[in-house]
Structures are given as structure tokens and as C-alpha cells.
Scaffold this motif. Sequence first.
Motif: not given
Length: 210
Positions: A27-28, A34-35, A41-44, A154-156
Motif C-alpha cells: 500500500p502507498p 519502506a523507501v 540503510r544505504e546511508e548506513a 510484505a515485511d518491508g
Amino acid sequence: MRGLLLAALAAGVLAACATTVPRAPLPPAEREAAVARQASREEALAQQPDWNLQGRVALSNGQRGGSGRIDWRQDGAAFQVALSAPITRQSWRIEGDAGSARLQGLDGGPRSGPDAARLLREATGWDIPVQALASWVRGARAARGGPAQLQFSADGRLAGLQQDGWTLDYGDWRPSAVPGLELPMRISAQRDSARVRLVVDEWSGDGASP
């Protein structure tokens, strides 16, 4: 290189990287969250530029395929990737950085070039996007790549990534030494007939599994 890889893809690696089941879009509101988590994550990950992985890799390119052990060492932009086939006791190693690469283990001696992926393709016929994979294997978009599309389970968690014509699938996420930062243990990358499938046995170095 042509003699290095086994005649057929290793059954264990292929079974571990089975075809991905189609995923229903989030869902939006959940996708937006999640985005945002992926960006964090990418920063870390960018703060943990030095790492190692050991595992099993299977390659295919049209009618050709093979498999072996992989040892990847990343020190910032510099990399060393070694692939060995235990049965044939043959191996090759490619090392370099953002502007150069050197391939060893081929008949005729070492070869060098400005781009690791092009060097591998011209010398061996294998299509392996080494520099982009340095980001992709940890579940991150390649900073020097083009626009990317993300898919989430589904868990992100990140389940798929498309960038520069390659489609990545991820599975079996495990906690790392950095709190809240997980790393994938199964990665599959495909573009046209070229495919790279990786099962990580161990992460080590900065941001690796404890």
C-alpha cells in the motif's frame, strides 16, 4: 577462466536462488515507509565501506554456465574478487578500483583495463558488473548507476532492485554488527541471458554479521 568454471551450475546454489514468486505491491503508505528505510540503510552502508564476503557463486550466459567459491574483499573503491573451482583447482582473481582493473589466472598471463566488467566480458565472455555489484550485493543502489526501481516484501524488506538493465532479487536477510542493519545472504542478478547467483556463507569486516 573458461576452464575454471564447472560444466553445469551447482545444484545447491541454484536451489538456494530459486525463481522469485511475484510480489504484490505494498500500500502507498507502507511503500513510502519502506523507501525511507531503504534510504537510511544505504546511508548506513556508505559509512561501512570496507567489507568481505565468502560464499558460493553460479554464473550463466546463454548456453554456458559454471560455479565455484567466491571471496570478495572491498576496501572503499578498491576491490579484490577471487573465484575458485575446487574440483578443477583452478582460480582467477580480478582486482582494481573505479578507474582500473587487472585480471589474473587466464591462459596467456594477466590482462588489464580501465573497467572491470568490460575486461571480464572481453577476456572471458562472462557478463559480471563488478563495480555495481559492490553495492548491489549488500542490498543498495549503485551510486554511479542510473535510476533504480525498488520492490519490497510484505515485511518491508528489500526484495528486488532494477538498475542499468539488471534485475536483482534478494532473500534470507540476517542481522549485521551494526544495530538495525541487515545484510542479504542470497542474491540473484540477471540481464538478458547473463545471470549471477550468489549464496553468502559469511560476511566480515565493517558492518558484517556478528
